[in-house]
Scaffold this active site. Structure first.
Site, short mmCIF file in Angstrom:
data_model
loop_
_atom_site.label_atom_id
_atom_site.label_comp_id
_atom_site.label_asym_id
_atom_site.label_seq_id
_atom_site.Cartn_x
_atom_site.Cartn_y
_atom_site.Cartn_z
N LEU A 65 1.90 -10.93 -14.37
CA LEU A 65 2.64 -9.66 -14.46
C LEU A 65 4.15 -9.86 -14.47
CD1 LEU A 65 0.36 -7.57 -12.15
CD2 LEU A 65 1.01 -6.88 -14.46
N LEU A 86 -4.45 -3.59 -11.58
CA LEU A 86 -4.80 -3.92 -10.19
C LEU A 86 -4.08 -5.16 -9.70
CD1 LEU A 86 -8.70 -3.43 -10.39
CD2 LEU A 86 -6.90 -1.71 -10.17
N THR A 133 -1.08 3.14 -3.49
CA THR A 133 -1.61 2.79 -2.17
C THR A 133 -1.18 3.76 -1.06
OG1 THR A 133 -1.32 1.16 -0.37
CG2 THR A 133 0.35 1.15 -2.07
N GLU A 135 -0.19 2.81 1.64
CA GLU A 135 0.99 2.22 2.29
C GLU A 135 2.26 2.99 1.93
OE1 GLU A 135 1.95 -0.74 4.28
OE2 GLU A 135 -0.02 -0.17 4.99
N TYR A 157 6.28 -4.62 0.22
CA TYR A 157 5.12 -4.30 -0.63
C TYR A 157 5.11 -2.81 -0.96
CZ TYR A 157 0.21 -3.05 -1.56
OH TYR A 157 -0.94 -2.52 -2.10
N LYS A 161 5.58 -0.85 -4.52
CA LYS A 161 4.54 0.07 -5.01
C LYS A 161 5.09 1.49 -5.20
CE LYS A 161 0.56 -2.29 -5.29
NZ LYS A 161 -0.41 -2.23 -6.39
N ARG A 192 -13.69 -9.21 0.29
CA ARG A 192 -12.30 -8.92 0.66
C ARG A 192 -11.58 -10.24 0.94
NH1 ARG A 192 -7.78 -5.82 0.47
NH2 ARG A 192 -7.50 -4.45 2.28
#
Ligand code: NAP
Ligand code: GDD
Length: 385
Positions: A65, A86, A133, A135, A157, A161, A192
């Site tokens: 990315l 994702l 998210t 978050e 993070y 985002k 996970r």
């Protein structure tokens, strides 16, 4: 014609489940994987086909990315109907160590995809899902959180985002892209990543009962999360892209639970009752009783005897290591998924007990295998983290 999907982050938890789901629906799935020094396709190994087969339904491309040319070329070559973005450096604690990289991948990475679509004049052909998210809510402004709750990110993070969220909205409004945000709350599964708290707990528990590890060191056990199962959540991603109009949706269970309670529930699944005492870094989780029948059924008779003698000398199986604390913590997340319930017809099948029991069972199988190898004199990895 089969529909074509492009998934960034296909080697991750959600990417793997989504790829399987879309292939079952008849899609041809293209995925972007990063070059790494070891093969990193364990999660999609069961879907992987020999690259020499002519007609495949899973095709992987090397990419990253952080590389706009590469992203643009892949989109041009596979001409997807749907893009699921994702790919991300997805660990909140690690983002404090590599903030610039996180911003580049998780923030600007999203822009690279959106710009590629504009550049290739594909806006009327492709739909984009952005992995946003919970978050984003960070220091929460209200409980529960909805699509209208203001954001207050608390980590590099979440800040990255936040950019990705708004640039997705902006390209939708400015250029008419079919681009949507799924604001997903925490979702877990047996695949996970091992350093997220749920998996760390279920792996640690399995290692402790099998005598492979003595103690599970935890960070802040007072924080609360709205945990669901990744298998339910990837269905929501798909449903979001099937809507005529792009939009943003909260995907959550509507139930929040303390990390400490997750630990307690996980141990209870193998018949171990835990209690907690002490404050902050002096807190410990200790064994108060063992249900022999459940322990033998889940683990083994041999390990029951060993575990019981171990707890006679030291019943403290959980300790706190402040090294796992974050500089700024997100204390509580609780989502209100009403909009997704009504507009997408989405409802999760799993509850927290179902999720934990599946994860515990899966890690017990994995660690029994490790134990078997160790007994046979083979090397096993520690994976200290
Ligand atoms: P994950 O298991 O950590 O997977 C992340 C994926 O992104 C992996 O395939 C990883 O590749 C890839 N990736 C990392 N850096 C990249 C880069 N520079 N270029 C291309 N790919 C890169 O995460 P997940 O749990 O499946 O989550 C999927 C997405 O949803 C992420 O964007 C995450 O931030 C977001 N999200 C997750 C949750 C959750 O609770 N799981 C909740 C809300 C949002 P490698 O395998 O090579 O590392
Ligand atoms: N990882 C970890 N390890 N977390 C711990 C530990 C520990 O030893 N001990 C306590 N925690 C607490 C963290 O401080 C946090 O409050 C909570 O457990 C959950 O941590 P994680 O499982 O690492 O997830 P997260 O909530 O920080 O982030 C995940 O969910 C987000 C959605 O809300 C990730 O999947 C993100 O990518 C995702 O966006």
């Amino acid at each position: 014609m089969d529909k074509i999907a492009l998934i960034t982050g296909i080697t991750g938890q959600d990417g793997a489940y989504l790829a399987e789901f879309l292939i079952r629906k008849g899609y041809v799935v293209h995925g972007i994987k990063r070059r790494s020094s070891l093969l990193n396709t364990d999660r999609i190994d069961h879907l992987y086909q020999d690259p020499h087969i002519e007609k495949r339904d899973l095709i992987l491309h090397y990419g990253d990315l952080s590389d706009s040319m590469n992203i643009t070329r892949i989109i041009q070559e596979c001409r997807p109907d749907e893009i699921y973005n994702l790919g991300a450096m997805s660990h909140v604690k690690v983002s404090f160590d590599i903030p610039e990289y996180t911003a580049n991948t998780d923030g600007i990475g999203t822009l690279r995809i959106l710009e590629a679509i504009r550049l290739l004049d594909m806006k009327d052909h492709v739909r984009i899902y952005q992995a946003s998210t919970s978050e984003l809510y960070g220091l929460v402004r209200e409980v529960p959180q909805t699509e209208n709750t203001p954001f207050y990110p608390r980590s590099p993070y979440a800040c990255a985002k936040l950019y990705a969220y708004w640039i997705t909205v902006n390209y939708r409004e400015a250029y008419g892209l079919h681009a949507s945000n799924g604001i997903l709350f925490n979702h877990e599964s047996p695949i996970r990543g091992e350093t997220f708290v749920s998996r760390k707990i279920t792996r640690g528990l399995a290692r402790i009962v099998l005598g492979l590890q003595d103690t599970l060191f935890m960070g802040n056990m007072s924080s609360k999360r709205d945990w669901g199962h990744a298998k339910d959540y990837i269905k929501a991603m798909y449903l979001i892209l099937q809507q005529e109009k792009p939009d943003d949706y909260v995907i959550a269970t509507g139930v929040t639970t303390e990390v400490r309670e997750f630990v307690r529930k996980a141990f209870a699944f193998v018949g171990i009752e835990l209690s907690f005492k002490g404050e902050k870094e002096n807190e410990t989780g200790y064994v108060t009783s063992v249900n022999d029948k459940i322990f033998i059924e889940k683990v083994s008779h041999e390990h029951l005897t060993k575990f019981k003698s171990r707890i006679l000398t030291d019943p403290n199986v959980i300790k706190v290591d402040p090294g796992y604390y974050r500089p700024t913590e997100v204390e509580i997340l609780l989502g209100d998924p009403s909009k997704a319930n009504e507009k997408l017809g989405w409802k999760p099948k799993y509850d927290l007990n179902g999720l934990i029991s599946e994860m515990v069972d899966s890690d017990l199988v994995l660690m029994k295998k490790e134990n078997y190898l160790r007994k046979g004199g083979y090397k096993i990895l520690n994976y200290f983290e």
